[in-house]
Design an enzyme around this catalytic site. Sequence first.
Site, PDB file in Angstrom:
ATOM      1  CG  LEU A  44      -2.187   1.247   1.804  1.00 55.16           C
ATOM      2  CD1 LEU A  44      -3.158   0.631  -0.330  1.00 55.16           C
ATOM      3  CD2 LEU A  44      -3.313   0.419   2.549  1.00 55.16           C
ATOM      4  CG  ASP A  45       1.095   3.831  -3.646  1.00 57.54           C
ATOM      5  OD1 ASP A  45       2.497   3.058  -4.017  1.00 57.54           O
ATOM      6  OD2 ASP A  45       0.735   3.360  -4.485  1.00 57.54           O
ATOM      7  CB  THR A  46       4.404   6.597   1.074  1.00 55.99           C
ATOM      8  OG1 THR A  46       5.791   5.572   1.261  1.00 55.99           O
ATOM      9  CG2 THR A  46       4.543   7.278   2.521  1.00 55.99           C
TER      10      THR A  46
END
Length: 183
Positions: A44-46
Amino acid sequence: MSRLILFNKPYGTLCQFTDERTGPPRPTLADFIAVPRVYPAGRLDTDSEGLLLLTDDGRLQARIADPRFKTPKTYLVQVEGDPQETDLDPLRRGLRLKDGMTLPAEVKRIAAPDLWPRDPPVRFRQSVPDCWLRITIREGRNRQVRRMTAAAGFPTLRLVRWRIGDWTIDDIAPGHWLDATID
């Protein structure tokens, strides 16, 4: 028995236990989860928030993360603009991105969900409307939902993964986790 952790990843947190980058430290999974030998099942992207599954079972990890299994992932997405139903049809049919065609997504316009405040807050521009969508995809390309909404002309402002398969972050506050160990 497989250990499974449902974690509500806060905005700005890396989806790994260490930060290899030099410079100011960034929050990692280790700041929230002190459980040995569990690893994220997917990423999950930052700059995205929400459900991240962690497990100690390699087969379960592959079944959740591998696109061949087409595990549905549902996102609550705040987009810039005011898309009408016909504007959402390209998402429902599948879009051509730089890495090829996406599978069709389930897309529904929704009322603004009752979410926790984001830190930092989403930028607000009085002259530009925004709205919320619920998007379910069955693949997991890098930044796929963001790229899909941008390709449709409605850039993502906030992205919260709410569900993966049957698992959800209902009643799990940001930065907290729930043990959902499977027999």
